[in-house]
Design a protein around this motif. Structure first.
Motif, short mmCIF file in Angstrom:
data_model
loop_
_atom_site.label_atom_id
_atom_site.label_comp_id
_atom_site.label_asym_id
_atom_site.label_seq_id
_atom_site.Cartn_x
_atom_site.Cartn_y
_atom_site.Cartn_z
N THR A 156 16.16 17.39 29.67
CA THR A 156 15.43 16.26 29.11
C THR A 156 14.28 16.80 28.27
O THR A 156 14.11 18.02 28.17
CB THR A 156 14.92 15.31 30.20
OG1 THR A 156 14.48 14.09 29.59
CG2 THR A 156 13.80 15.92 31.02
N ASN A 157 13.49 15.91 27.69
CA ASN A 157 12.37 16.38 26.86
C ASN A 157 11.45 15.22 26.51
O ASN A 157 11.82 14.36 25.71
CB ASN A 157 12.89 17.03 25.58
CG ASN A 157 11.78 17.63 24.74
OD1 ASN A 157 10.69 17.90 25.25
ND2 ASN A 157 12.04 17.85 23.47
N VAL A 158 10.28 15.17 27.14
CA VAL A 158 9.26 14.18 26.78
C VAL A 158 7.98 14.89 26.36
O VAL A 158 6.87 14.50 26.71
CB VAL A 158 9.00 13.16 27.91
CG1 VAL A 158 10.13 12.16 28.01
CG2 VAL A 158 8.78 13.85 29.25
N ASP A 174 6.75 18.65 38.01
CA ASP A 174 8.11 18.24 38.40
C ASP A 174 8.26 16.72 38.32
O ASP A 174 9.31 16.22 37.91
CB ASP A 174 8.42 18.72 39.82
CG ASP A 174 8.56 20.24 39.91
OD1 ASP A 174 8.71 20.88 38.86
OD2 ASP A 174 8.48 20.77 41.04
N ALA A 175 7.23 15.98 38.74
CA ALA A 175 7.30 14.51 38.68
C ALA A 175 7.37 14.02 37.24
O ALA A 175 8.08 13.06 36.93
CB ALA A 175 6.08 13.91 39.38
N ALA A 176 6.65 14.69 36.35
CA ALA A 176 6.69 14.32 34.93
C ALA A 176 8.09 14.51 34.37
O ALA A 176 8.62 13.64 33.65
CB ALA A 176 5.69 15.17 34.15
N VAL A 177 8.73 15.63 34.71
CA VAL A 177 10.10 15.89 34.24
C VAL A 177 11.08 14.89 34.85
O VAL A 177 11.93 14.32 34.14
CB VAL A 177 10.51 17.33 34.57
CG1 VAL A 177 11.98 17.56 34.25
CG2 VAL A 177 9.64 18.33 33.81
N GLU A 178 10.95 14.64 36.14
CA GLU A 178 11.87 13.75 36.83
C GLU A 178 11.80 12.33 36.28
O GLU A 178 12.80 11.60 36.26
CB GLU A 178 11.57 13.73 38.33
CG GLU A 178 12.50 12.87 39.16
CD GLU A 178 13.97 13.26 39.07
OE1 GLU A 178 14.83 12.38 39.21
OE2 GLU A 178 14.24 14.46 38.84
N SER A 179 10.63 11.91 35.80
CA SER A 179 10.48 10.56 35.26
C SER A 179 11.36 10.34 34.04
O SER A 179 11.65 9.20 33.67
CB SER A 179 9.02 10.30 34.88
OG SER A 179 8.66 10.99 33.69
N ALA A 180 11.77 11.44 33.40
CA ALA A 180 12.59 11.35 32.19
C ALA A 180 14.03 11.79 32.44
O ALA A 180 14.73 12.17 31.49
CB ALA A 180 11.97 12.20 31.09
N ALA A 181 14.49 11.73 33.69
CA ALA A 181 15.87 12.11 33.99
C ALA A 181 16.84 11.30 33.13
O ALA A 181 16.84 10.06 33.19
CB ALA A 181 16.15 11.88 35.48
N LEU A 241 5.09 7.67 30.37
CA LEU A 241 5.67 7.47 31.70
C LEU A 241 5.60 8.76 32.52
O LEU A 241 5.42 8.73 33.75
CB LEU A 241 7.11 6.99 31.57
CG LEU A 241 7.31 5.69 30.80
CD1 LEU A 241 8.79 5.36 30.67
CD2 LEU A 241 6.55 4.55 31.48
N ALA A 242 5.74 9.90 31.86
CA ALA A 242 5.64 11.19 32.55
C ALA A 242 4.23 11.41 33.08
O ALA A 242 4.04 11.87 34.21
CB ALA A 242 6.04 12.31 31.60
#
Length: 422
Positions: A411-413, A17-24, A256-257
């Motif tokens: 999003t998508n990283v 979840d933190a990885a996804v949130e970093s790319a909001a 960053l994620a």
């Protein structure tokens, strides 16, 4: 802390979840908006995060003459005020992908020097934004995409081919916008964060060539439709460096994620080891290698002493070959390979998922592996090795209840992988 199954699973979910949130998308766009233009602002874009990116700009600039068109994947649209949102198919384009290409090309025609084009680019844009070159039809474009997806080619190789067969990819869309200034805001989903690789770089100079594309086609044994070959034979190179004075910013990225996930681990008293954000290869082979690293950490306390989490990003590939595939994407295939290689080793868990919330074409982001994954599968009557061979990893994790489902994250990283070793 006692690292039981419930505790580890909760930690792995928090890291994902933190990885996804970093790319909001909204926050990333607002941090990177350029100075406002003297003239109009035309917003164009393609990708799974493009609608959310466009919505942020529309809300931030109520005093500017904003208009435009962006295309996103079905189910990823959000209202974006004055900017038109189109939904299209991914990973294989459809009629709406063609419509998006027509409308976006039209949107950048007839602009002046005081106007600004802001291009919102994120992963998935290659299939979503389509304008085939030469006499290619949509069916030809779909056949090219299917051949690329089944070839085992890397994302960079696939995009090199796509660029040379398009009127908008590989910087050609930016050329169409002249003389307006073009600013490109990018959420990266590719290893290395090269903006020309993301959504096939519609507003970024291209460093691939037709000669390179021909080598890829031969080496990967990719057969193109006749009209695609004819378009390639036209020898119309994409714009190169120096041809496009565009302003390009990476506003969110896999590195960053991984850093965000590492902070969650550290805060929980777990040592993070980041292997890198650009790890590529066959998903099942990557799983075997990662399992070996985890086993070394568990038994020899090398390269890291537990409790620890081994983090990596990048994009695996799944080469289908002649086998009729089951259901699954590169993340669940990676995880099933890990489960087979670990063979029920105690003290090791793993999560992997696509940060867009969709692994391949399925409704899951990925899955979780635990020490009892194989024992649960045997109780369910599943043949783990057989399902891995038939690329049916989704069915495996679905039947033991270990899929990770988030829905579209907007999003998508790229892919996120974490292996916990106690």
């Amino acid at each position: 802390m006692s690292w039981d199954d419930r505790t580890v699973r909760a930690l792995l979910h928090r890291m994902f979840d933190a990885a996804v949130e970093s790319a909001a998308p909204a926050a990333a766009v607002l941090r990177n908006l350029p100075p406002k233009p003297a003239g109009r602002c035309i917003v164009i874009g393609a990708g799974k995060a493009s609608a959310a990116m466009a919505a942020a700009l529309d809300a931030a600039w109520p005093d500017i003459n904003v208009s435009g068109v962006v295309v996103t994947r079905y189910g990823h649209a959000v209202p974006a005020g004055r900017i038109r949102i189109i939904e299209a198919s991914h990973p294989v384009p459809d009629e709406m992908s063609l419509e998006a290409g027509r409308l976006i090309l039209r949107a950048v025609q007839g602009l002046a020097k005081e106007d600004m084009v802001i291009s919102m680019i994120s992963g998935g844009g290659s299939a979503l934004l389509v304008a085939p070159s030469g006499d290619m039809t949509l069916a030809d474009k779909q056949a090219v995409n299917e051949a690329l997806l089944n070839s085992g080619a890397t994302i960079r190789e696939m995009n090199a081919v796509r660029k040379q067969l398009s009127l908008v990819k590989g910087g050609r869309l930016a050329m169409a916008a002249k003389p307006a200034k073009v600013v490109t805001l990018v959420i990266s989903d590719v290893p290395g964060d090269n903006p020309s690789d993301i959504a096939s770089g519609p507003t970024v100079a291209d460093d691939s060539t037709i000669e390179i594309v021909r080598e890829i086609l031969q080496r990967r044994r990719i057969l193109l439709p006749a009209r695609a070959l004819a378009a390639l034979d036209m020898d119309l190179e994409t714009p190169k460096c120096g041809d496009l004075p565009t302003d390009v910013k990476i506003i969110a990225a896999p590195s960053l994620a991984l850093a965000a996930a590492a902070r969650v681990a550290t805060d929980s008293g777990v040592k993070p080891l980041i292997l890198g954000d650009a790890i590529e290869g066959e998903a099942r082979e990557m799983g075997t290698v990662m399992a070996g690293i985890a086993l070394s950490a568990r038994t020899k306390r090398e390269p890291v002493d537990g409790p620890a989490v081994i983090l990596s990003g990048g994009e695996g590939t799944v080469s289908i070959g002649t086998v009729k595939p089951g259901r699954g994407g590169r993340n669940t295939e990676f995880l099933l390979s890990i489960a087979v290689a670990l063979a029920g080793t105690d003290g090791i868990w793993a999560i992997a998922g696509d940060t867009d919330g969709i692994d391949g074409t399925e409704d899951a982001a990925g899955a979780i592996v635990s020490p009892d994954t194989l024992s649960k599968s045997m109780q369910a009557g599943l043949d783990a090795k057989g399902l891995l061979a038939s690329h049916d990893s989704y069915s495996f994790f679905e039947k033991i209840g270990d899929l990770v489902k988030t829905g579209p994250t907007l999003t998508n990283v790229n892919d996120f992988r974490a292996i916990f070793v106690s």
